[in-house]
Design a protein around this motif. Sequence first.
Motif, PDB file in Angstrom:
ATOM      1  N   ASN A 183      -0.251   1.475  -0.293  1.00 30.48           N
ATOM      2  CA  ASN A 183       0.333   0.200  -0.706  1.00 30.48           C
ATOM      3  C   ASN A 183       0.823  -0.488   0.572  1.00 30.48           C
ATOM      4  O   ASN A 183       1.629   0.077   1.324  1.00 30.48           O
ATOM      5  CB  ASN A 183       1.505   0.430  -1.654  1.00 30.48           C
ATOM      6  CG  ASN A 183       1.095   1.132  -2.932  1.00 30.48           C
ATOM      7  OD1 ASN A 183       0.615   0.501  -3.869  1.00 30.48           O
ATOM      8  ND2 ASN A 183       1.276   2.455  -2.978  1.00 30.48           N
ATOM      9  N   GLU A 184       0.355  -1.724   0.832  1.00 32.71           N
ATOM     10  CA  GLU A 184       0.671  -2.392   2.087  1.00 32.71           C
ATOM     11  C   GLU A 184       1.253  -3.780   1.840  1.00 32.71           C
ATOM     12  O   GLU A 184       0.892  -4.465   0.880  1.00 32.71           O
ATOM     13  CB  GLU A 184      -0.574  -2.515   2.964  1.00 32.71           C
ATOM     14  CG  GLU A 184      -1.111  -1.159   3.439  1.00 32.71           C
ATOM     15  CD  GLU A 184      -2.330  -1.303   4.326  1.00 32.71           C
ATOM     16  OE1 GLU A 184      -2.976  -2.378   4.265  1.00 32.71           O
ATOM     17  OE2 GLU A 184      -2.635  -0.364   5.078  1.00 32.71           O
ATOM     18  N   TYR A 185       2.137  -4.182   2.746  1.00 31.56           N
ATOM     19  CA  TYR A 185       2.812  -5.479   2.676  1.00 31.56           C
ATOM     20  C   TYR A 185       2.942  -5.998   4.101  1.00 31.56           C
ATOM     21  O   TYR A 185       3.589  -5.362   4.942  1.00 31.56           O
ATOM     22  CB  TYR A 185       4.198  -5.280   2.055  1.00 31.56           C
ATOM     23  CG  TYR A 185       4.924  -6.517   1.586  1.00 31.56           C
ATOM     24  CD1 TYR A 185       5.195  -6.697   0.235  1.00 31.56           C
ATOM     25  CD2 TYR A 185       5.388  -7.479   2.476  1.00 31.56           C
ATOM     26  CE1 TYR A 185       5.906  -7.801  -0.212  1.00 31.56           C
ATOM     27  CE2 TYR A 185       6.080  -8.588   2.040  1.00 31.56           C
ATOM     28  CZ  TYR A 185       6.348  -8.738   0.687  1.00 31.56           C
ATOM     29  OH  TYR A 185       7.045  -9.836   0.240  1.00 31.56           O
TER      30      TYR A 185
ATOM     31  N   GLY B 244      -1.190  15.342  -2.658  1.00 27.77           N
ATOM     32  CA  GLY B 244      -2.258  14.787  -3.482  1.00 27.77           C
ATOM     33  C   GLY B 244      -2.669  13.397  -3.024  1.00 27.77           C
ATOM     34  O   GLY B 244      -2.272  12.915  -1.967  1.00 27.77           O
ATOM     35  N   THR B 245      -3.473  12.733  -3.830  1.00 32.99           N
ATOM     36  CA  THR B 245      -3.996  11.404  -3.508  1.00 32.99           C
ATOM     37  C   THR B 245      -2.956  10.328  -3.781  1.00 32.99           C
ATOM     38  O   THR B 245      -2.275  10.354  -4.801  1.00 32.99           O
ATOM     39  CB  THR B 245      -5.256  11.119  -4.346  1.00 32.99           C
ATOM     40  OG1 THR B 245      -6.224  12.130  -4.076  1.00 32.99           O
ATOM     41  CG2 THR B 245      -5.830   9.758  -3.997  1.00 32.99           C
ATOM     42  N   GLY B 246      -2.830   9.381  -2.849  1.00 31.66           N
ATOM     43  CA  GLY B 246      -1.906   8.274  -3.039  1.00 31.66           C
ATOM     44  C   GLY B 246      -2.325   7.408  -4.214  1.00 31.66           C
ATOM     45  O   GLY B 246      -3.513   7.279  -4.529  1.00 31.66           O
ATOM     46  N   ILE B 247      -1.327   6.797  -4.901  1.00 31.11           N
ATOM     47  CA  ILE B 247      -1.623   5.958  -6.066  1.00 31.11           C
ATOM     48  C   ILE B 247      -1.044   4.565  -5.858  1.00 31.11           C
ATOM     49  O   ILE B 247      -0.120   4.356  -5.060  1.00 31.11           O
ATOM     50  CB  ILE B 247      -1.058   6.571  -7.359  1.00 31.11           C
ATOM     51  CG1 ILE B 247       0.469   6.707  -7.264  1.00 31.11           C
ATOM     52  CG2 ILE B 247      -1.707   7.916  -7.643  1.00 31.11           C
ATOM     53  CD1 ILE B 247       1.102   7.165  -8.566  1.00 31.11           C
TER      54      ILE B 247
ATOM     55  N   ASN C 193      -7.530   0.516  -1.026  1.00 31.78           N
ATOM     56  CA  ASN C 193      -8.190   1.544  -1.824  1.00 31.78           C
ATOM     57  C   ASN C 193      -8.822   2.635  -0.961  1.00 31.78           C
ATOM     58  O   ASN C 193      -8.829   3.819  -1.338  1.00 31.78           O
ATOM     59  CB  ASN C 193      -9.265   0.910  -2.712  1.00 31.78           C
ATOM     60  CG  ASN C 193      -9.839   1.894  -3.705  1.00 31.78           C
ATOM     61  OD1 ASN C 193      -9.116   2.469  -4.511  1.00 31.78           O
ATOM     62  ND2 ASN C 193     -11.161   2.089  -3.658  1.00 31.78           N
ATOM     63  N   LYS C 194      -9.316   2.249   0.221  1.00 33.61           N
ATOM     64  CA  LYS C 194      -9.975   3.229   1.081  1.00 33.61           C
ATOM     65  C   LYS C 194      -8.992   4.305   1.558  1.00 33.61           C
ATOM     66  O   LYS C 194      -9.276   5.503   1.519  1.00 33.61           O
ATOM     67  CB  LYS C 194     -10.609   2.522   2.280  1.00 33.61           C
ATOM     68  CG  LYS C 194     -11.279   3.478   3.264  1.00 33.61           C
ATOM     69  CD  LYS C 194     -11.885   2.718   4.445  1.00 33.61           C
ATOM     70  CE  LYS C 194     -12.516   3.682   5.438  1.00 33.61           C
ATOM     71  NZ  LYS C 194     -13.087   2.952   6.608  1.00 33.61           N
TER      72      LYS C 194
END
Length: 302
Positions: free
Chosen positions: A268-270, A225-228, A263-264
């Motif tokens: 989740n990025e760090y 599914g879509t990442g949240i 969002n694109k």
Amino acid sequence: MRALIVLAISLLGTQCWASTCSNDSTEGVVSCTNTFSPTDTTGSYEFFGNGRLIVRFDTVLTTFTLTVTINHTIDPLDPNEFPAGTVAVTYANGFQDQYDFTGSAGGPNGVPVKNTDYKGLISLTLSYLTGQTIHNPAFGHAPGDTTTITEDILTSYSAFPLCPQCDPTMGGTTPGLSSVVALDEPFTESGDTFCSLTVAPTNNASGKKAEEEVTLVIASGACSGTGIRDKTARLSVSTTDIDGNVTFLALKNVEGNKFHWDNKNRLNEYDISPDGLVTGQTYTITVFSSKISPQSTPFVAP
């Protein structure tokens, strides 16, 4: 394979603790005492089967003893700080352990007094063996002379994936010493799934310095599914030596102190600055949050 893992860990180097005490008693009171002074600011408390607790002061002004005693009765948890369903971690020996402090200084129960016996913060690192599934780790603390766990002082967490026999480790900081305990909080939401945790070199906007971009993917339901977004996700970077001692590194996130949301791409990025990393050395990244159990992956510094 085990020999290669041990060799790899040994290359990370070892740590020397200024003071070390140990107690492997299985009967009666289990306690351990170290002496701290302006030249001995770190103490390691080794309780075989009941964890390893390391206490480090920023600055010590006087000389005092500090005793840690194992208590199998856990103080009540403040429901305003810890959600319903929070439990103490059960160790591999079947016990739940709280660590109580006493000493020879002038504070409650003889613990040292800030700005009299020491300055700055106190860093605590707790390692232990457990077969319990950890959801959202917390480091409970009862400040002052209270007998209720009212604070979560957790700042870092590590679960080393290349060494399953090694302890999970949590770190925290506090301005004063009192009882502490390893806790496990339930997830705030159900149905979220961990999908992947990856680390890859990238460049910052100026293109002048390499960074490490940590990408966390979770989904509501199946990973197809879509990442949240996970607003509660936190990250630790650590090294582990051959004796199982974990050292946490305070590394800079170039875009703030939390994961940012792409969002694109639904990621989740760090982005970690390489400052403080040794080129070619292996480190461990652990992500923990209120949505997924702690997840770890190794990476080699660019």
